[in-house]
Write an enzyme that holds these catalytic residues in place. Sequence first.
Site, PDB file in Angstrom:
ATOM      1  N   ASP A 107      50.090  75.056  45.553  1.00 32.92           N
ATOM      2  CA  ASP A 107      48.890  75.404  47.059  1.00 32.92           C
ATOM      3  C   ASP A 107      49.505  76.898  47.671  1.00 32.92           C
ATOM      4  O   ASP A 107      50.483  77.178  46.818  1.00 32.92           O
ATOM      5  CB  ASP A 107      48.769  74.801  48.024  1.00 32.92           C
ATOM      6  CG  ASP A 107      50.186  73.744  48.913  1.00 32.92           C
ATOM      7  OD1 ASP A 107      51.068  75.147  48.695  1.00 32.92           O
ATOM      8  OD2 ASP A 107      50.399  73.932  49.911  1.00 32.92           O
ATOM      9  N   HIS A 108      49.052  77.554  48.923  1.00 37.05           N
ATOM     10  CA  HIS A 108      48.710  78.544  49.108  1.00 37.05           C
ATOM     11  C   HIS A 108      50.988  78.282  49.401  1.00 37.05           C
ATOM     12  O   HIS A 108      51.291  79.573  49.818  1.00 37.05           O
ATOM     13  CB  HIS A 108      47.947  78.689  49.898  1.00 37.05           C
ATOM     14  CG  HIS A 108      47.792  78.153  51.130  1.00 37.05           C
ATOM     15  ND1 HIS A 108      47.459  76.604  50.968  1.00 37.05           N
ATOM     16  CD2 HIS A 108      48.890  77.680  52.408  1.00 37.05           C
ATOM     17  CE1 HIS A 108      47.637  76.272  51.942  1.00 37.05           C
ATOM     18  NE2 HIS A 108      47.917  76.475  53.245  1.00 37.05           N
ATOM     19  N   HIS A 128      68.686  59.243  35.673  1.00 34.21           N
ATOM     20  CA  HIS A 128      68.137  57.607  36.574  1.00 34.21           C
ATOM     21  C   HIS A 128      66.653  56.952  36.767  1.00 34.21           C
ATOM     22  O   HIS A 128      66.815  56.358  35.856  1.00 34.21           O
ATOM     23  CB  HIS A 128      68.586  57.907  37.639  1.00 34.21           C
ATOM     24  CG  HIS A 128      70.510  57.536  37.134  1.00 34.21           C
ATOM     25  ND1 HIS A 128      70.998  57.303  38.604  1.00 34.21           N
ATOM     26  CD2 HIS A 128      70.847  58.284  36.753  1.00 34.21           C
ATOM     27  CE1 HIS A 128      72.451  57.339  38.358  1.00 34.21           C
ATOM     28  NE2 HIS A 128      72.482  57.923  37.042  1.00 34.21           N
ATOM     29  N   ARG A 160      70.595  51.091  31.359  1.00 31.04           N
ATOM     30  CA  ARG A 160      70.040  50.224  32.290  1.00 31.04           C
ATOM     31  C   ARG A 160      68.962  50.636  32.926  1.00 31.04           C
ATOM     32  O   ARG A 160      67.962  49.623  34.210  1.00 31.04           O
ATOM     33  CB  ARG A 160      70.844  49.690  33.899  1.00 31.04           C
ATOM     34  CG  ARG A 160      71.793  51.074  34.223  1.00 31.04           C
ATOM     35  CD  ARG A 160      73.071  50.433  34.847  1.00 31.04           C
ATOM     36  NE  ARG A 160      74.076  51.999  35.947  1.00 31.04           N
ATOM     37  CZ  ARG A 160      73.815  52.893  35.126  1.00 31.04           C
ATOM     38  NH1 ARG A 160      74.144  52.673  34.459  1.00 31.04           N
ATOM     39  NH2 ARG A 160      73.727  53.884  36.304  1.00 31.04           N
ATOM     40  N   HIS A 161      68.638  51.763  33.655  1.00 25.39           N
ATOM     41  CA  HIS A 161      67.636  52.488  33.866  1.00 25.39           C
ATOM     42  C   HIS A 161      66.703  52.632  33.412  1.00 25.39           C
ATOM     43  O   HIS A 161      65.401  52.476  33.921  1.00 25.39           O
ATOM     44  CB  HIS A 161      68.025  54.005  33.846  1.00 25.39           C
ATOM     45  CG  HIS A 161      69.369  54.191  34.518  1.00 25.39           C
ATOM     46  ND1 HIS A 161      69.649  54.328  36.157  1.00 25.39           N
ATOM     47  CD2 HIS A 161      70.415  54.957  33.971  1.00 25.39           C
ATOM     48  CE1 HIS A 161      71.175  54.088  36.068  1.00 25.39           C
ATOM     49  NE2 HIS A 161      71.937  55.166  35.130  1.00 25.39           N
ATOM     50  N   CYS A 199      54.486  73.429  46.964  1.00 29.41           N
ATOM     51  CA  CYS A 199      53.489  73.509  48.190  1.00 29.41           C
ATOM     52  C   CYS A 199      54.856  74.243  49.234  1.00 29.41           C
ATOM     53  O   CYS A 199      55.998  74.211  49.154  1.00 29.41           O
ATOM     54  CB  CYS A 199      52.765  72.449  48.656  1.00 29.41           C
ATOM     55  SG  CYS A 199      54.238  70.668  49.254  1.00 29.41           S
ATOM     56  N   GLY A 200      54.378  74.446  50.487  1.00 32.09           N
ATOM     57  CA  GLY A 200      55.279  74.352  51.312  1.00 32.09           C
ATOM     58  C   GLY A 200      56.008  73.535  51.650  1.00 32.09           C
ATOM     59  O   GLY A 200      57.092  74.097  51.643  1.00 32.09           O
ATOM     60  N   THR A 201      56.663  71.984  51.342  1.00 35.25           N
ATOM     61  CA  THR A 201      57.116  70.742  51.560  1.00 35.25           C
ATOM     62  C   THR A 201      58.107  70.692  50.372  1.00 35.25           C
ATOM     63  O   THR A 201      58.896  69.918  50.392  1.00 35.25           O
ATOM     64  CB  THR A 201      56.913  69.915  52.918  1.00 35.25           C
ATOM     65  OG1 THR A 201      55.645  69.586  52.605  1.00 35.25           O
ATOM     66  CG2 THR A 201      56.900  70.364  54.689  1.00 35.25           C
ATOM     67  N   GLY A 202      56.800  70.332  49.342  1.00 34.40           N
ATOM     68  CA  GLY A 202      56.764  69.693  48.168  1.00 34.40           C
ATOM     69  C   GLY A 202      56.240  68.582  48.919  1.00 34.40           C
ATOM     70  O   GLY A 202      56.100  67.859  47.878  1.00 34.40           O
ATOM     71  N   ILE A 203      55.874  68.381  49.923  1.00 34.88           N
ATOM     72  CA  ILE A 203      56.049  66.582  50.474  1.00 34.88           C
ATOM     73  C   ILE A 203      54.094  66.128  49.872  1.00 34.88           C
ATOM     74  O   ILE A 203      54.428  65.175  49.385  1.00 34.88           O
ATOM     75  CB  ILE A 203      56.030  66.071  51.952  1.00 34.88           C
ATOM     76  CG1 ILE A 203      57.350  66.775  52.121  1.00 34.88           C
ATOM     77  CG2 ILE A 203      55.606  64.472  51.957  1.00 34.88           C
ATOM     78  CD1 ILE A 203      58.182  66.223  53.742  1.00 34.88           C
ATOM     79  N   GLY A 204      53.290  67.279  49.968  1.00 26.02           N
ATOM     80  CA  GLY A 204      52.140  66.815  49.658  1.00 26.02           C
ATOM     81  C   GLY A 204      51.889  67.069  48.366  1.00 26.02           C
ATOM     82  O   GLY A 204      50.963  65.957  47.737  1.00 26.02           O
ATOM     83  N   MET A 205      52.721  67.697  47.882  1.00 21.89           N
ATOM     84  CA  MET A 205      52.212  67.013  45.980  1.00 21.89           C
ATOM     85  C   MET A 205      53.004  66.071  45.343  1.00 21.89           C
ATOM     86  O   MET A 205      52.595  65.813  44.256  1.00 21.89           O
ATOM     87  CB  MET A 205      53.050  69.195  45.681  1.00 21.89           C
ATOM     88  CG  MET A 205      51.804  70.022  45.694  1.00 21.89           C
ATOM     89  SD  MET A 205      50.730  69.865  44.266  1.00 21.89           S
ATOM     90  CE  MET A 205      50.164  71.346  44.526  1.00 21.89           C
TER      91      MET A 205
HETATM   92  C1  RB5 Z   1      50.447  74.086  53.834  1.00 25.06           C
HETATM   93  O1  RB5 Z   1      49.964  74.453  55.169  1.00 25.06           O
HETATM   94  C2  RB5 Z   1      51.103  72.628  53.634  1.00 25.06           C
HETATM   95  O2  RB5 Z   1      50.806  71.449  54.839  1.00 25.06           O
HETATM   96  C3  RB5 Z   1      51.128  72.301  52.670  1.00 25.06           C
HETATM   97  O3  RB5 Z   1      51.913  73.523  52.159  1.00 25.06           O
HETATM   98  C4  RB5 Z   1      52.158  71.162  52.008  1.00 25.06           C
HETATM   99  O4  RB5 Z   1      53.929  71.852  52.502  1.00 25.06           O
HETATM  100  C5  RB5 Z   1      52.327  69.741  52.501  1.00 25.06           C
HETATM  101  O5  RB5 Z   1      52.854  69.083  52.237  1.00 25.06           O
END
Ligand code: RB5
Length: 146
Positions: free
Chosen positions: A8-9, A98, A132-133, A65-71
């Site tokens: 993302d951006h 694994h 095992r994995h 993405c910014g954190t990788g979490i959303g993706m």
């Molecule tokens: C965008 O501002 C941010 O929320 C996105 O890149 C990502 O970190 C979401 O998990």
Amino acid sequence: MKVAISSDHGGNNLRHEIKQLLTELTIEFEDFGPESGQSVDYPDYAAPVTKGVASGEFDKGILICGTGIGMSIAANKVNGIRCALVHDVFSAKATRGHNDSNVLAMGERVIGPGLAREIVQTWLETPFEGGRHERRIEKLMELENN
Ligand code: RB5
């Protein structure tokens, strides 16, 4: 090996860095954008990469993405995807060995480009250990049907 990549951006700069790495490693890839740096919604960009991996068109996917979490959350909602959110080299190796992860997520606002390059290269080069994995992966994928 054929890799699909998008961001993302919040992950634009790191995506360009990783595309450069893939070119240096002579790994074939397709970039699913975004083309501009304008604000976009990460699920829209996780979709083509994860669907491409799940269908077998691509061997692996990379999402930033910014954190990788959303993706990573978006990716793991797609059947057939095992996405690992990774910000260190040890985990990059472990999740291939694994978990047989087929998508890698990273956050541009979390790590620098040098570490990200090492993570990607390690993740792409580490084989699944099987054994095992294998049984655990089967159980993981069974969760999709419940
Ligand atoms: C965008 O501002 C941010 O929320 C996105 O890149 C990502 O970190 C979401 O998990």
